[in-house]
Design a protein around this motif. Structure first.
Motif, PDB file in Angstrom:
ATOM      1  N   MET A   1       0.842  -1.194   0.000  1.00 37.26           N
ATOM      2  CA  MET A   1       0.000   0.000   0.000  1.00 37.26           C
ATOM      3  C   MET A   1       0.877   1.244   0.000  1.00 37.26           C
ATOM      4  O   MET A   1       1.916   1.284   0.663  1.00 37.26           O
ATOM      5  N   ARG A   2       0.438   2.250  -0.744  1.00 42.99           N
ATOM      6  CA  ARG A   2       1.108   3.542  -0.787  1.00 42.99           C
ATOM      7  C   ARG A   2       0.090   4.619  -0.436  1.00 42.99           C
ATOM      8  O   ARG A   2      -0.846   4.854  -1.192  1.00 42.99           O
ATOM      9  N   LEU A   3       0.280   5.242   0.709  1.00 44.40           N
ATOM     10  CA  LEU A   3      -0.622   6.276   1.184  1.00 44.40           C
ATOM     11  C   LEU A   3      -0.047   7.637   0.831  1.00 44.40           C
ATOM     12  O   LEU A   3       1.118   7.920   1.111  1.00 44.40           O
ATOM     13  N   VAL A   4      -0.859   8.491   0.217  1.00 43.84           N
ATOM     14  CA  VAL A   4      -0.422   9.834  -0.152  1.00 43.84           C
ATOM     15  C   VAL A   4      -1.405  10.863   0.406  1.00 43.84           C
ATOM     16  O   VAL A   4      -2.536  10.537   0.785  1.00 43.84           O
ATOM     17  N   ASN A   5      -0.955  12.088   0.424  1.00 44.45           N
ATOM     18  CA  ASN A   5      -1.744  13.232   0.875  1.00 44.45           C
ATOM     19  C   ASN A   5      -1.976  14.118  -0.347  1.00 44.45           C
ATOM     20  O   ASN A   5      -1.064  14.782  -0.829  1.00 44.45           O
ATOM     21  N   VAL A   6      -3.205  14.096  -0.867  1.00 41.92           N
ATOM     22  CA  VAL A   6      -3.542  14.880  -2.054  1.00 41.92           C
ATOM     23  C   VAL A   6      -4.403  16.058  -1.621  1.00 41.92           C
ATOM     24  O   VAL A   6      -5.568  15.877  -1.232  1.00 41.92           O
ATOM     25  N   SER A   7      -3.813  17.232  -1.626  1.00 35.43           N
ATOM     26  CA  SER A   7      -4.522  18.451  -1.216  1.00 35.43           C
ATOM     27  C   SER A   7      -5.171  18.301   0.155  1.00 35.43           C
ATOM     28  O   SER A   7      -6.300  18.741   0.394  1.00 35.43           O
ATOM     29  N   GLY A   8      -4.462  17.640   1.063  1.00 34.84           N
ATOM     30  CA  GLY A   8      -4.939  17.481   2.427  1.00 34.84           C
ATOM     31  C   GLY A   8      -5.824  16.282   2.665  1.00 34.84           C
ATOM     32  O   GLY A   8      -6.274  16.059   3.795  1.00 34.84           O
ATOM     33  N   ARG A   9      -6.073  15.465   1.634  1.00 41.69           N
ATOM     34  CA  ARG A   9      -6.936  14.302   1.762  1.00 41.69           C
ATOM     35  C   ARG A   9      -6.129  13.013   1.601  1.00 41.69           C
ATOM     36  O   ARG A   9      -5.275  12.912   0.714  1.00 41.69           O
ATOM     37  N   ALA A  10      -6.418  12.042   2.444  1.00 42.80           N
ATOM     38  CA  ALA A  10      -5.763  10.744   2.362  1.00 42.80           C
ATOM     39  C   ALA A  10      -6.198  10.016   1.097  1.00 42.80           C
ATOM     40  O   ALA A  10      -7.390   9.962   0.767  1.00 42.80           O
ATOM     41  N   ALA A  11      -5.227   9.452   0.391  1.00 44.03           N
ATOM     42  CA  ALA A  11      -5.522   8.707  -0.828  1.00 44.03           C
ATOM     43  C   ALA A  11      -4.517   7.572  -0.955  1.00 44.03           C
ATOM     44  O   ALA A  11      -3.426   7.610  -0.386  1.00 44.03           O
ATOM     45  N   LEU A  12      -4.910   6.560  -1.705  1.00 37.81           N
ATOM     46  CA  LEU A  12      -3.998   5.464  -2.016  1.00 37.81           C
ATOM     47  C   LEU A  12      -3.476   5.666  -3.428  1.00 37.81           C
ATOM     48  O   LEU A  12      -4.224   6.021  -4.334  1.00 37.81           O
ATOM     49  N   LEU A  13      -2.190   5.436  -3.587  1.00 41.26           N
ATOM     50  CA  LEU A  13      -1.548   5.599  -4.888  1.00 41.26           C
ATOM     51  C   LEU A  13      -1.430   4.244  -5.567  1.00 41.26           C
ATOM     52  O   LEU A  13      -0.854   3.302  -5.017  1.00 41.26           O
ATOM     53  N   LEU A  14      -1.993   4.160  -6.772  1.00 38.32           N
ATOM     54  CA  LEU A  14      -1.934   2.940  -7.581  1.00 38.32           C
ATOM     55  C   LEU A  14      -1.328   3.300  -8.924  1.00 38.32           C
ATOM     56  O   LEU A  14      -2.015   3.776  -9.827  1.00 38.32           O
ATOM     57  N   GLY A  15      -0.009   3.123  -9.041  1.00 33.73           N
ATOM     58  CA  GLY A  15       0.673   3.518 -10.268  1.00 33.73           C
ATOM     59  C   GLY A  15       0.645   5.025 -10.414  1.00 33.73           C
ATOM     60  O   GLY A  15       1.212   5.753  -9.604  1.00 33.73           O
ATOM     61  N   THR A  16      -0.041   5.511 -11.432  1.00 31.17           N
ATOM     62  CA  THR A  16      -0.147   6.947 -11.661  1.00 31.17           C
ATOM     63  C   THR A  16      -1.556   7.466 -11.370  1.00 31.17           C
ATOM     64  O   THR A  16      -1.923   8.558 -11.793  1.00 31.17           O
ATOM     65  N   THR A  17      -2.360   6.669 -10.656  1.00 30.69           N
ATOM     66  CA  THR A  17      -3.702   7.085 -10.286  1.00 30.69           C
ATOM     67  C   THR A  17      -3.883   6.969  -8.774  1.00 30.69           C
ATOM     68  O   THR A  17      -3.114   6.309  -8.082  1.00 30.69           O
ATOM     69  N   THR A  18      -4.928   7.624  -8.262  1.00 33.80           N
ATOM     70  CA  THR A  18      -5.174   7.609  -6.825  1.00 33.80           C
ATOM     71  C   THR A  18      -6.621   7.224  -6.529  1.00 33.80           C
ATOM     72  O   THR A  18      -7.510   7.356  -7.375  1.00 33.80           O
ATOM     73  N   ILE A  19      -6.827   6.761  -5.302  1.00 28.97           N
ATOM     74  CA  ILE A  19      -8.159   6.462  -4.781  1.00 28.97           C
ATOM     75  C   ILE A  19      -8.348   7.281  -3.517  1.00 28.97           C
ATOM     76  O   ILE A  19      -7.553   7.170  -2.569  1.00 28.97           O
ATOM     77  N   ASP A  20      -9.373   8.125  -3.480  1.00 26.55           N
ATOM     78  CA  ASP A  20      -9.670   8.919  -2.296  1.00 26.55           C
ATOM     79  C   ASP A  20     -10.214   7.994  -1.205  1.00 26.55           C
ATOM     80  O   ASP A  20     -11.223   7.311  -1.393  1.00 26.55           O
ATOM     81  N   VAL A  21      -9.553   7.958  -0.051  1.00 28.40           N
ATOM     82  CA  VAL A  21      -9.879   6.996   0.993  1.00 28.40           C
ATOM     83  C   VAL A  21     -11.271   7.230   1.568  1.00 28.40           C
ATOM     84  O   VAL A  21     -12.063   6.283   1.704  1.00 28.40           O
ATOM     85  N   GLU A  22     -11.612   8.465   1.894  1.00 26.48           N
ATOM     86  CA  GLU A  22     -12.906   8.742   2.527  1.00 26.48           C
ATOM     87  C   GLU A  22     -14.063   8.462   1.566  1.00 26.48           C
ATOM     88  O   GLU A  22     -15.046   7.811   1.929  1.00 26.48           O
ATOM     89  N   ARG A  23     -13.938   8.917   0.325  1.00 22.89           N
ATOM     90  CA  ARG A  23     -15.021   8.722  -0.642  1.00 22.89           C
ATOM     91  C   ARG A  23     -15.177   7.253  -1.010  1.00 22.89           C
ATOM     92  O   ARG A  23     -16.293   6.731  -1.089  1.00 22.89           O
ATOM     93  N   HIS A  24     -14.050   6.582  -1.238  1.00 27.44           N
ATOM     94  CA  HIS A  24     -14.110   5.201  -1.709  1.00 27.44           C
ATOM     95  C   HIS A  24     -14.578   4.248  -0.606  1.00 27.44           C
ATOM     96  O   HIS A  24     -15.144   3.189  -0.902  1.00 27.44           O
ATOM     97  N   SER A  25     -14.328   4.621   0.662  1.00 27.68           N
ATOM     98  CA  SER A  25     -14.748   3.761   1.770  1.00 27.68           C
ATOM     99  C   SER A  25     -16.146   4.111   2.262  1.00 27.68           C
ATOM    100  O   SER A  25     -16.619   3.520   3.245  1.00 27.68           O
TER     101      SER A  25
END
Length: 279
Positions: A1-25
């Motif tokens: 797992m790769r956790l990133v901070n995108v504009s203050g929001r937690a997201a998972l990094l998958l290659g060159t795309t991200t998944i917003d943790v709060e929205r996706h969960s």
């Protein structure tokens, strides 16, 4: 797992795309990266069941530090054998510990504001604590690690050594003096977490080139030592030390200049690019 901070929001990094943790969960996990670290085991279990594709393209300019507000940021001085040798100092018998103020942390693409003509670079492996612990045995230490990330322990040598004894914490804690990122990478993505190549380039010149196997005190030993003195909390950071090649030990000495770019890379963890600007 790769956790990133995108504009203050937690997201998972998958290659060159991200998944917003709060929205996706569906709100199960907070958008706050610090809250994500506070429920680390549950988050890791949830992330393991996700697919292999993200839902938004990664905007690297929007990345903040993956751990934006840690309660504690430890720095370890003189922790590479080659660095101690270049500085003409004895190998320490116990970890040399200082602190960096959390307010110095910035993202992997942020500008570094130079406070004087004597600002130095220090690429470092940074450990992120994922599970609370006190008096952690060395054999159990890695079970308390959320992951690793890349850090720069930017240092104003004029301020650091303005008097005796030196002011390590102040000289290393000015605003923007703690670039961190690009992602928090869990150890299951790293074949050998005890032997990673790390480099630092300034402009077009390679300044540091080493492996973490040259650490005097490895990650497990540092966690055992620090937790014998205070409780480690999720999100606490350990800057594990820098290898040889810093500017202050060169002849002639070499410091950062406005307009230069610091490129910090650790294998499996990623690369930061931080531009230097005049203070």
């Amino acid at each position: 797992m790769r956790l990133v901070n995108v504009s203050g929001r937690a997201a998972l990094l998958l290659g060159t795309t991200t998944i917003d943790v709060e929205r996706h969960s569906g709100g199960r996990f907070s958008a706050d990266p610090m809250a994500a670290l506070g429920s680390w085991d549950a988050l890791a279990s949830w992330a393991a069941g996700l697919g292999a594709a993200g839902d938004a393209a990664l905007d690297e300019t929007a990345l903040g530090p993956p751990v934006p507000r840690p309660s504690k940021v430890f720095g370890i001085g003189m922790n590479y054998r080659a660095h101690a040798q270049e500085a003409g100092l004895d190998i320490p018998q116990t970890p040399v510990v200082f602190t960096k103020f959390p307010s110095c942390l910035v993202g992997p693409r942020a500008d570094v504001v130079l406070s004087s003509g004597y600002v130095d670079w220090e690429v470092e492996l940074v450990v992120v604590i994922g599970r609370r612990g006190r008096r952690i045995a060395e054999r159990d230490a890695l079970a308390h690690v959320a992951g690793y990330t890349v850090g720069q322990d930017i240092s104003d040598r004029r301020l650091q050594f303005a008097d005796k004894p030196p002011q390590f914490s102040m000289g290393k804690s000015l605003d923007t003096f703690g670039p961190l990122g690009p992602a928090l990478v869990t150890l299951d993505e790293i074949p050998n977490p005890n032997d990673l190549a790390l480099t630092c380039d300034v402009g077009t010149e390679r300044m540091q080139d080493a492996r973490t196997s040259d650490l005097i005190f490895g990650v497990a030993a540092l966690i055992a030592f620090l937790s014998s003195l205070c409780t480690l909390e999720p999100g606490d950071l350990i800057f594990t030390g820098t290898p040889s090649g810093v500017g202050s030990t060169r002849s002639p000495r070499r410091y950062l200049q406005p307009g230069e770019e610091i490129v910090s890379t650790i294998e499996r963890l990623g690369t930061m690019r931080n531009r230097c600007v005049a203070g």
